[in-house]
Design a protein around this motif. Sequence first.
Motif, PDB file in Angstrom:
ATOM      1  N   LEU A   8       0.843  -1.186   0.000  1.00  0.00           N
ATOM      2  CA  LEU A   8       0.000   0.000   0.000  1.00  0.00           C
ATOM      3  C   LEU A   8       0.884   1.242   0.000  1.00  0.00           C
ATOM      4  CD1 LEU A   8      -2.762   1.401   0.247  1.00  0.00           C
ATOM      5  CD2 LEU A   8      -2.481   1.255   2.723  1.00  0.00           C
ATOM      6  N   VAL A   9       0.784   2.009  -1.076  1.00  0.00           N
ATOM      7  CA  VAL A   9       1.504   3.277  -1.195  1.00  0.00           C
ATOM      8  C   VAL A   9       0.449   4.375  -1.239  1.00  0.00           C
ATOM      9  CG1 VAL A   9       3.127   4.638  -2.559  1.00  0.00           C
ATOM     10  CG2 VAL A   9       3.337   2.144  -2.519  1.00  0.00           C
ATOM     11  N   SER A  21       8.644  -2.563   4.402  1.00  0.00           N
ATOM     12  CA  SER A  21       9.398  -3.814   4.544  1.00  0.00           C
ATOM     13  C   SER A  21       8.997  -4.808   3.458  1.00  0.00           C
ATOM     14  CB  SER A  21       9.202  -4.412   5.942  1.00  0.00           C
ATOM     15  OG  SER A  21       7.877  -4.875   6.118  1.00  0.00           O
ATOM     16  N   LYS A  22       7.721  -4.850   3.098  1.00  0.00           N
ATOM     17  CA  LYS A  22       7.289  -5.706   1.986  1.00  0.00           C
ATOM     18  C   LYS A  22       7.948  -5.251   0.689  1.00  0.00           C
ATOM     19  CE  LYS A  22       2.619  -6.765   3.614  1.00  0.00           C
ATOM     20  NZ  LYS A  22       1.185  -6.581   3.276  1.00  0.00           N
ATOM     21  N   TYR A  23       7.973  -3.955   0.477  1.00  0.00           N
ATOM     22  CA  TYR A  23       8.563  -3.384  -0.737  1.00  0.00           C
ATOM     23  C   TYR A  23      10.040  -3.747  -0.861  1.00  0.00           C
ATOM     24  CZ  TYR A  23       9.607   0.120  -4.318  1.00  0.00           C
ATOM     25  OH  TYR A  23      10.009   0.754  -5.469  1.00  0.00           O
ATOM     26  N   LYS A  53       8.452   6.146  -1.094  1.00  0.00           N
ATOM     27  CA  LYS A  53       8.878   5.209  -2.133  1.00  0.00           C
ATOM     28  C   LYS A  53      10.133   5.716  -2.837  1.00  0.00           C
ATOM     29  CE  LYS A  53       7.288   2.782  -6.257  1.00  0.00           C
ATOM     30  NZ  LYS A  53       8.433   3.131  -7.078  1.00  0.00           N
ATOM     31  N   GLU A  54      10.168   6.997  -3.115  1.00  0.00           N
ATOM     32  CA  GLU A  54      11.326   7.603  -3.785  1.00  0.00           C
ATOM     33  C   GLU A  54      12.611   7.376  -2.972  1.00  0.00           C
ATOM     34  OE1 GLU A  54      12.553  12.150  -4.199  1.00  0.00           O
ATOM     35  OE2 GLU A  54      10.851  11.624  -5.478  1.00  0.00           O
ATOM     36  N   TRP A  59      17.666   4.448  -1.978  1.00  0.00           N
ATOM     37  CA  TRP A  59      18.477   3.648  -1.067  1.00  0.00           C
ATOM     38  C   TRP A  59      18.850   2.302  -1.696  1.00  0.00           C
ATOM     39  CZ3 TRP A  59      17.637  -0.936   1.754  1.00  0.00           C
ATOM     40  CH2 TRP A  59      18.560  -1.179   2.776  1.00  0.00           C
ATOM     41  N   LEU A  60      17.886   1.681  -2.380  1.00  0.00           N
ATOM     42  CA  LEU A  60      18.168   0.411  -3.054  1.00  0.00           C
ATOM     43  C   LEU A  60      19.221   0.577  -4.138  1.00  0.00           C
ATOM     44  CD1 LEU A  60      14.578  -1.077  -3.428  1.00  0.00           C
ATOM     45  CD2 LEU A  60      16.469  -2.064  -2.107  1.00  0.00           C
TER      46      LEU A  60
END
Length: 78
Positions: A8-9, A21-23, A53-54, A59-60
């Motif tokens: 959920l975003v 954490s799911k993302y 999200k950004e 970070w990823l």
Amino acid sequence: MATTPEVLVLPDGRMDRKNASKYLGNAPKTLAQWAVKGVGPRFIKRGRVWYFKEDLDHWLKAGAATSTAAARAMEAVQ
């Protein structure tokens, strides 16, 4: 075939810790521990902890070039 967990975003791009954490594919407890150590993705606390999200995507991408040895060296410094 693996299924992708539903995340959920909110319209402004925010996610709570559970959805973040799911993302990321980690446990919510892992994100909490990273927040305490200051090594996880950027977050804000407004009553609850929120991740954008950004910021998670940034970070990823930034961590993609980090080797295991470099990560261990960073842990040793902290």
